[in-house]
Design a protein around this motif. Structure first.
Motif, PDB file in Angstrom:
ATOM      1  N   ARG A   1       0.626  -1.300   0.126  1.00  0.00           N
ATOM      2  CA  ARG A   1      -0.021   0.218  -0.263  1.00  0.00           C
ATOM      3  C   ARG A   1       0.673   1.653  -0.324  1.00  0.00           C
ATOM      4  O   ARG A   1       2.180   0.936   0.685  1.00  0.00           O
ATOM      5  CB  ARG A   1      -1.109   0.048   1.407  1.00  0.00           C
ATOM      6  N   ALA A   2       0.019   1.760  -0.697  1.00  0.00           N
ATOM      7  CA  ALA A   2       0.174   3.678  -0.311  1.00  0.00           C
ATOM      8  C   ALA A   2      -0.458   4.482   0.027  1.00  0.00           C
ATOM      9  O   ALA A   2      -1.356   4.858  -0.398  1.00  0.00           O
ATOM     10  CB  ALA A   2       1.466   3.966  -1.696  1.00  0.00           C
ATOM     11  N   ASP A   3      -1.116   4.126   1.613  1.00  0.00           N
ATOM     12  CA  ASP A   3      -1.939   4.596   2.197  1.00  0.00           C
ATOM     13  C   ASP A   3      -1.817   6.699   2.165  1.00  0.00           C
ATOM     14  O   ASP A   3      -2.679   7.171   2.303  1.00  0.00           O
ATOM     15  CB  ASP A   3      -1.865   5.080   3.417  1.00  0.00           C
ATOM     16  N   PHE A   4      -0.431   7.369   1.818  1.00  0.00           N
ATOM     17  CA  PHE A   4      -0.497   9.035   1.784  1.00  0.00           C
ATOM     18  C   PHE A   4      -0.640   8.694   0.356  1.00  0.00           C
ATOM     19  O   PHE A   4      -1.181  10.244   0.306  1.00  0.00           O
ATOM     20  CB  PHE A   4       1.349   9.088   1.815  1.00  0.00           C
ATOM     21  N   LEU A   5      -1.399   7.943  -0.729  1.00  0.00           N
ATOM     22  CA  LEU A   5      -1.870   8.914  -1.825  1.00  0.00           C
ATOM     23  C   LEU A   5      -3.486   8.442  -1.742  1.00  0.00           C
ATOM     24  O   LEU A   5      -3.362   7.781  -0.663  1.00  0.00           O
ATOM     25  CB  LEU A   5      -1.572   7.584  -2.958  1.00  0.00           C
ATOM     26  N   PRO A   6      -4.151   9.533  -2.884  1.00  0.00           N
ATOM     27  CA  PRO A   6      -5.626   9.189  -2.810  1.00  0.00           C
ATOM     28  C   PRO A   6      -6.017   7.355  -2.661  1.00  0.00           C
ATOM     29  O   PRO A   6      -5.394   7.060  -3.259  1.00  0.00           O
ATOM     30  CB  PRO A   6      -6.432  10.197  -4.372  1.00  0.00           C
ATOM     31  N   GLU A   7      -7.153   7.532  -2.687  1.00  0.00           N
ATOM     32  CA  GLU A   7      -7.973   6.010  -2.032  1.00  0.00           C
ATOM     33  C   GLU A   7      -7.357   5.438  -3.484  1.00  0.00           C
ATOM     34  O   GLU A   7      -7.278   4.042  -3.278  1.00  0.00           O
ATOM     35  CB  GLU A   7      -8.582   6.061  -1.256  1.00  0.00           C
ATOM     36  N   GLU A   8      -7.977   6.226  -4.321  1.00  0.00           N
ATOM     37  CA  GLU A   8      -7.758   4.819  -6.053  1.00  0.00           C
ATOM     38  C   GLU A   8      -6.220   4.944  -6.149  1.00  0.00           C
ATOM     39  O   GLU A   8      -6.243   3.831  -7.358  1.00  0.00           O
ATOM     40  CB  GLU A   8      -8.939   5.848  -6.794  1.00  0.00           C
ATOM     41  N   GLN A   9      -5.467   5.316  -5.915  1.00  0.00           N
ATOM     42  CA  GLN A   9      -4.503   5.155  -6.004  1.00  0.00           C
ATOM     43  C   GLN A   9      -3.146   4.401  -5.115  1.00  0.00           C
ATOM     44  O   GLN A   9      -1.872   4.496  -5.244  1.00  0.00           O
ATOM     45  CB  GLN A   9      -3.485   6.941  -6.362  1.00  0.00           C
ATOM     46  N   ARG A  10      -4.154   4.006  -3.892  1.00  0.00           N
ATOM     47  CA  ARG A  10      -3.626   3.603  -2.428  1.00  0.00           C
ATOM     48  C   ARG A  10      -2.093   2.238  -3.226  1.00  0.00           C
ATOM     49  O   ARG A  10      -1.995   1.634  -2.453  1.00  0.00           O
ATOM     50  CB  ARG A  10      -3.692   2.885  -1.814  1.00  0.00           C
ATOM     51  N   TYR A  11      -2.658   1.435  -4.901  1.00  0.00           N
ATOM     52  CA  TYR A  11      -1.858   0.452  -4.527  1.00  0.00           C
ATOM     53  C   TYR A  11      -1.080   0.447  -5.910  1.00  0.00           C
ATOM     54  O   TYR A  11      -0.896  -0.199  -7.015  1.00  0.00           O
ATOM     55  CB  TYR A  11      -2.783  -1.219  -5.072  1.00  0.00           C
ATOM     56  N   PRO A  12      -0.131   1.095  -6.989  1.00  0.00           N
ATOM     57  CA  PRO A  12       0.521   1.482  -7.384  1.00  0.00           C
ATOM     58  C   PRO A  12       1.707   0.649  -8.057  1.00  0.00           C
ATOM     59  O   PRO A  12       1.891   0.182  -6.896  1.00  0.00           O
ATOM     60  CB  PRO A  12       0.852   3.146  -6.781  1.00  0.00           C
TER      61      PRO A  12
END
Length: 359
Positions: free
Chosen positions: A186-197
């Protein structure tokens, strides 16, 4: 000849060495070495007895130091530790590793160098910085650093690296090309729809299980993970931990299912051990369950943090475990974490802990 156990410390003011015998009951401390340069990572080569220390900063520049007499004398070199003309300068060395394909250094700003002469000179492994995602790499709170560096133990073409904040990358051709391996983190610091880049995660520490090169463990800014396929997919194993945030992880020297880590209370909550009560957490089942190991560690008013490379094991039986704090204490366990003793105090901030066992 009696076995000698060295705990190698990189600190903000030089390298230090703690030394004991195989019983690991009495310790002596030597240092600071390397003219008190900031040292980010200190490792040892058991085959030759050589100790290597990587560090520097924007003032000193980058360098790799080495000692062939267990710390009595040191030399250092920065030859080749530079990007091509016009690129941003290399400011420091953050990670060192010896592998089948040579001797490697990870640097800041994030990049990889290889040495064919034991650290005397270096050559840029340009493929990593030429990855299409490179313009989107951004520094974490500690900078844009390549801090985790794992050569495959048998295949000299395979290497994994961890970069804050870009993620995990893997090469199968010695560094010419690289693939992002972040699926499931995860990247929890990104917007919810972008949290698995595909890339952009803030990996904090990456380690390989003993005897199982395809099993990797990762402490991330946003969770604790395991991969059983070399990082192609990651599975969360943070259930049962007091926090999803932390920096260091260390593997058992023989058991691929045993891992140690030190969770902190959160990125925005102070970054110290939860509730001011120190614990090293251990799993013996590859992350299915976790146990807090506290005996001998301070259980009140302990507001220290532990940096990403400041947790290590030795290869004795039972295995030793070693923890360095941001406030300069070094804790040691000679029984796989069941009990702890403080073996050094009042050191500079400890950036890294590694071990070297000599016969």
């Amino acid at each position: 000849m009696a076995r000698k156990v060295l705990v190698l410390l990189g600190t903000k003011k030089g390298a230090f060495i703690a030394e004991s015998d195989a019983a690991r009951r009495e310790w002596s401390l030597r240092g600071p070495f390397c003219e008190a340069w900031p040292m980010n990572h200190v490792i040892g080569d058991a085959a030759s007895g050589t100790i290597y220390a990587g560090g520097g900063n924007a003032w000193f520049g980058p360098a790799v130091w080495q000692s062939t007499d267990l710390g009595a004398s040191w030399t250092h070199s920065s030859e080749g530790l530079a990007y091509p003309a016009g690129a941003e300068p290399v400011t420091s060395v953050w990670s060192l590793a010896r592998g089948a394909g040579g001797f490697y250094a990870g640097v800041e700003p994030a990049g990889l160098f290889r040495s064919a002469d034991g650290g005397g000179s270096w050559r840029h492994v340009a493929g990593l910085q030429e990855h299409p995602s490179r313009p989107d790499w951004h520094p974490g709170a500690g900078g844009l650093i390549l801090h985790s560096l794992i050569p495959h133990p048998r295949d000299d073409k395979q290497i994994w690296v961890g970069i804050s904040a870009a993620g995990v990358f893997h090469t199968a051709d010695g560094g010419t090309s690289w693939t992002a391996r972040n699926r499931g983190t995860r990247a929890d610091f990104l917007p919810e729809e972008q949290r698995y880049p595909e890339y952009g995660q803030c990996v904090h520490c990456l380690v390989m299980a003993p005897g199982m090169p395809d099993r990797l463990y990762q402490q991330n800014h946003c969770g604790m993970y395991r991969s059983d396929d070399g990082g192609v997919r990651w599975e969360s194993i943070e259930a049962g931990l007091p926090s999803s945030f932390g920096f260091p992880a260390a593997v058992h020297p023989r058991d691929p299912a045993t891992v140690y880590l030190v969770p902190l209370n959160g990125a925005e909550a102070g970054r110290y051990v939860p509730e001011g009560r120190a614990a090293v957490w251990r799993t013996r089942d590859a992350g299915a369950s976790w146990q807090a190991l506290r005996d001998g560690l301070p259980q009140e008013n302990a507001f220290f943090g532990v940096l990403r490379q400041a947790l290590a094991t030795d290869d004795l039986a039972p295995a030793g475990v070693y923890l360095g704090t941001g406030t300069g204490e070094l804790y040691a366990s000679a029984d796989e974490g069941e009990s702890w003793n403080c073996i050094a105090r009042h050191l500079p901030t400890i950036a890294s802990v590694e071990t070297l066992v000599m016969d």
